[in-house]
Design an enzyme around this catalytic site. Structure first.
Site, mmCIF file in Angstrom:
data_model
loop_
_atom_site.group_PDB
_atom_site.id
_atom_site.type_symbol
_atom_site.label_atom_id
_atom_site.label_comp_id
_atom_site.label_asym_id
_atom_site.label_seq_id
_atom_site.Cartn_x
_atom_site.Cartn_y
_atom_site.Cartn_z
ATOM 1 N N LYS A 278 0.840 -1.217 0.000
ATOM 2 C CA LYS A 278 0.000 0.000 0.000
ATOM 3 C C LYS A 278 0.869 1.258 0.000
ATOM 4 C CE LYS A 278 -2.096 -1.292 3.863
ATOM 5 N NZ LYS A 278 -1.486 -2.622 4.082
ATOM 6 N N ARG B 30 -10.507 0.057 8.324
ATOM 7 C CA ARG B 30 -10.150 -1.353 8.491
ATOM 8 C C ARG B 30 -11.215 -2.136 9.224
ATOM 9 N NH1 ARG B 30 -3.777 -2.333 8.780
ATOM 10 N NH2 ARG B 30 -3.233 -0.303 8.020
ATOM 11 N N ARG C 112 11.553 -5.319 5.101
ATOM 12 C CA ARG C 112 11.251 -3.885 4.910
ATOM 13 C C ARG C 112 12.175 -3.004 5.750
ATOM 14 N NH1 ARG C 112 5.341 -1.906 5.449
ATOM 15 N NH2 ARG C 112 5.415 -3.275 7.237
ATOM 16 N N ARG D 98 10.638 -1.153 11.422
ATOM 17 C CA ARG D 98 9.456 -0.888 12.259
ATOM 18 C C ARG D 98 9.367 -1.897 13.391
ATOM 19 N NH1 ARG D 98 4.361 -0.052 8.368
ATOM 20 N NH2 ARG D 98 3.437 -1.498 9.865
ATOM 21 N N ARG E 83 -0.998 -9.534 12.741
ATOM 22 C CA ARG E 83 -1.607 -8.476 11.915
ATOM 23 C C ARG E 83 -2.441 -9.083 10.788
ATOM 24 N NH1 ARG E 83 3.897 -5.566 10.806
ATOM 25 N NH2 ARG E 83 2.824 -4.478 9.132
HETATM 26 P P1 AP5 Z 1 4.738 -1.489 1.933
HETATM 27 O O1 AP5 Z 1 4.449 -0.653 0.751
HETATM 28 O O2 AP5 Z 1 5.397 -0.834 3.095
HETATM 29 O O3 AP5 Z 1 3.426 -2.288 2.368
HETATM 30 P P2 AP5 Z 1 2.128 -1.808 3.162
HETATM 31 O O4 AP5 Z 1 0.975 -2.512 2.571
HETATM 32 O O5 AP5 Z 1 2.091 -0.334 3.239
HETATM 33 O O6 AP5 Z 1 2.465 -2.476 4.541
HETATM 34 P P3 AP5 Z 1 2.185 -2.036 6.043
HETATM 35 O O7 AP5 Z 1 2.936 -3.033 6.881
HETATM 36 O O8 AP5 Z 1 2.511 -0.592 6.274
HETATM 37 O O9 AP5 Z 1 0.715 -2.291 6.200
HETATM 38 P P4 AP5 Z 1 0.001 -2.544 7.531
HETATM 39 O O10 AP5 Z 1 -1.382 -2.411 7.096
HETATM 40 O O11 AP5 Z 1 0.338 -3.774 8.235
HETATM 41 O O12 AP5 Z 1 0.621 -1.434 8.477
HETATM 42 P P5 AP5 Z 1 0.107 -0.012 8.915
HETATM 43 O O13 AP5 Z 1 1.272 0.850 9.107
HETATM 44 O O14 AP5 Z 1 -0.978 0.454 8.059
HETATM 45 O O15 AP5 Z 1 5.650 -2.711 1.420
HETATM 46 C C1 AP5 Z 1 6.128 -3.677 2.316
HETATM 47 C C2 AP5 Z 1 7.522 -4.132 1.847
HETATM 48 O O16 AP5 Z 1 7.398 -4.797 0.602
HETATM 49 C C3 AP5 Z 1 8.516 -2.977 1.609
HETATM 50 O O17 AP5 Z 1 9.776 -3.398 2.007
HETATM 51 C C4 AP5 Z 1 8.466 -2.745 0.087
HETATM 52 O O18 AP5 Z 1 9.699 -2.254 -0.420
HETATM 53 C C5 AP5 Z 1 8.163 -4.141 -0.425
HETATM 54 N N1 AP5 Z 1 7.322 -4.128 -1.627
HETATM 55 C C6 AP5 Z 1 6.222 -3.372 -1.853
HETATM 56 N N2 AP5 Z 1 5.682 -3.658 -3.047
HETATM 57 C C7 AP5 Z 1 6.458 -4.620 -3.582
HETATM 58 C C8 AP5 Z 1 6.417 -5.343 -4.815
HETATM 59 N N3 AP5 Z 1 5.440 -5.137 -5.719
HETATM 60 N N4 AP5 Z 1 7.353 -6.284 -5.042
HETATM 61 C C9 AP5 Z 1 8.337 -6.527 -4.124
HETATM 62 N N5 AP5 Z 1 8.442 -5.868 -2.944
HETATM 63 C C10 AP5 Z 1 7.504 -4.922 -2.675
HETATM 64 O O19 AP5 Z 1 -0.545 -0.362 10.324
HETATM 65 C C11 AP5 Z 1 0.275 -0.732 11.404
HETATM 66 C C12 AP5 Z 1 -0.603 -0.952 12.636
HETATM 67 O O20 AP5 Z 1 -1.258 0.265 12.982
HETATM 68 C C13 AP5 Z 1 -1.731 -1.970 12.470
HETATM 69 O O21 AP5 Z 1 -1.277 -3.272 12.712
HETATM 70 C C14 AP5 Z 1 -2.711 -1.486 13.536
HETATM 71 O O22 AP5 Z 1 -2.299 -1.893 14.821
HETATM 72 C C15 AP5 Z 1 -2.579 0.019 13.441
HETATM 73 N N6 AP5 Z 1 -3.533 0.593 12.477
HETATM 74 C C16 AP5 Z 1 -3.262 1.031 11.226
HETATM 75 N N7 AP5 Z 1 -4.385 1.446 10.621
HETATM 76 C C17 AP5 Z 1 -5.373 1.268 11.514
HETATM 77 C C18 AP5 Z 1 -6.777 1.485 11.475
HETATM 78 N N8 AP5 Z 1 -7.385 1.967 10.375
HETATM 79 N N9 AP5 Z 1 -7.505 1.194 12.578
HETATM 80 C C19 AP5 Z 1 -6.929 0.706 13.684
HETATM 81 N N10 AP5 Z 1 -5.613 0.446 13.782
HETATM 82 C C20 AP5 Z 1 -4.846 0.725 12.701
#
Ligand code: AP5
Length: 303
Positions: free
Chosen positions: A97, A173, A208, A237, A248
């Site tokens: 994402k 979410r 990552r 992270r 997660r």
């Molecule tokens: P990346 O682009 O960073 O992936 P992402 O989908 O953004 O992953 P996140 O881990 O940030 O998503 P998440 O939903 O778990 O975490 P968030 O911070 O939102 O890519 C990942 C890796 O893959 C990178 O190294 C990249 O280089 C590589 N990559 C990307 N695309 C690629 C490709 N096509 N090919 C090869 N490699 C690739 O949430 C964290 C926490 O916050 C949650 O667990 C929760 O506790 C809380 N939280 C967040 N949102 C909410 C909400 N709405 N409500 C309640 N709690 C929430």
């Protein structure tokens, strides 16, 4: 299809805008025949409303003239233009994402709002909300709505998001978050769902790395840093471990269907398991199509 006009907000022109009657009532709708920009009146109508096409292709808006304080003098200016995009992007942890948002933002100029980043900023600031959020994030659980909902709503309401359009990452979410957004009037034009197999997700999480200076996302194998200097400052992270990503993922699977059900009619599913440029190419097609549809709607308006 009708467009709602209110006395203080931007008018969202739909694919085919039809009109011959306006009123100052927030609930009044536009209906009947197509508007010709040259036909948009610049003087008050008999409803006390005037419209002016300014040729600016960016938006359609109307407002009270500063001197107008009563309905007799009420004047509204409108321009037939393309409304800023409102996009949501969803997918499992590490589905890409954030990576895609960097590319979308670069091409389309949308304001990227990532719920996870907003929460990490609260943690870094040492706020009470940040402390509470971290407890849940450590366990791979959703942070409670009373922390997240207002935080996201306030960011969406800021002028840059309203002017340039927004790209909401990792939100909503849960059904309750989606319902709250709807209640506040935030509905997406497109809901992008990135689909990636689970074993790929774990590998992506573990590899990552983040650049604290630029905010750019790297991967030790798939997206390595460009220089040794960048490599030396990369961070990981706190929730990017194999153990935590499994928690997660469980939370994601538990909630995703309920969220999808609310956006079914605007959802586009994207294969997120190919390289990032090819993932973006799929998203780019969807966004280009959306903009083309809007432009041709304006074209028919001007014809
Ligand atoms: P990346 O682009 O960073 O992936 P992402 O989908 O953004 O992953 P996140 O881990 O940030 O998503 P998440 O939903 O778990 O975490 P968030 O911070 O939102 O890519 C990942 C890796 O893959 C990178 O190294 C990249 O280089 C590589 N990559 C990307 N695309 C690629 C490709 N096509 N090919 C090869 N490699 C690739 O949430 C964290 C926490 O916050 C949650 O667990 C929760 O506790 C809380 N939280 C967040 N949102 C909410 C909400 N709405 N409500 C309640 N709690 C929430």
């Amino acid at each position: 299809m009708a467009t709602m006009i209110s006395s203080s907000s931007t008018v969202n022109l739909p694919m085919t805008v039809k009109t011959n009657s306006f009123s100052t009532s927030p609930s009044s709708s536009i209906n009947s025949k197509h508007i010709l920009p040259s036909q948009l009146p610049c003087t008050p109508t008999n409803h006390g409303l005037s419209l002016r096409y300014d040729g600016n292709p960016l938006r359609c808006r109307h407002r009270r003239s500063p001197q107008s304080t009563n309905s007799a003098n009420f004047q509204v200016l409108a321009s037939a233009t393309v409304e800023p995009l409102k996009i949501m992007i969803s997918g499992a942890p590490a589905s890409g994402k954030g990576t895609q948002c960097e590319l979308i933002k670069e091409k389309y100029g949308l304001v990227h709002i990532a719920a996870g980043d907003l929460l990490r900023a609260e943690i870094a600031a040492g706020s009470e909300n940040g402390k509470r959020a971290k407890e849940h994030m450590e366990k791979g659980q959703l942070v409670p709505d009373e922390i997240v909902v207002t935080m996201v709503k306030e960011r969406l309401s800021q002028p840059d998001s309203q002017e340039n359009g927004w790209l909401l990452d990792g939100y909503p979410r849960s059904l309750s978050q989606a319902t709250a957004l709807k209640k506040y009037g935030f509905q997406p034009d497109l809901f992008i769902l990135l689909e990636v197999p689970e074993d790929t997700l774990v590998e992506r999480v573990v590899g990552r790395r983040l650049d604290p200076v630029t905010g750019k996302i790297y991967h030790v194998k798939y997206s390595p840093p460009e220089t040794d200097e960048i490599a030396a400052r990369l961070t990981k992270r706190f929730d990017d471990t194999e153990e935590k990503v499994k928690l997660r993922l469980k939370t994601h699977h538990h909630n995703v269907e309920a969220v999808l059900s609310l956006y079914e009619d605007v959802t586009v599913k994207v294969n997120g398991s190919v390289n990032k440029e090819d993932v973006f190419a799929q998203i780019d097609v969807a966004l280009t199509n959306l903009l083309e549809q809007r432009k041709s709607a304006l074209g028919s308006l001007a014809a």
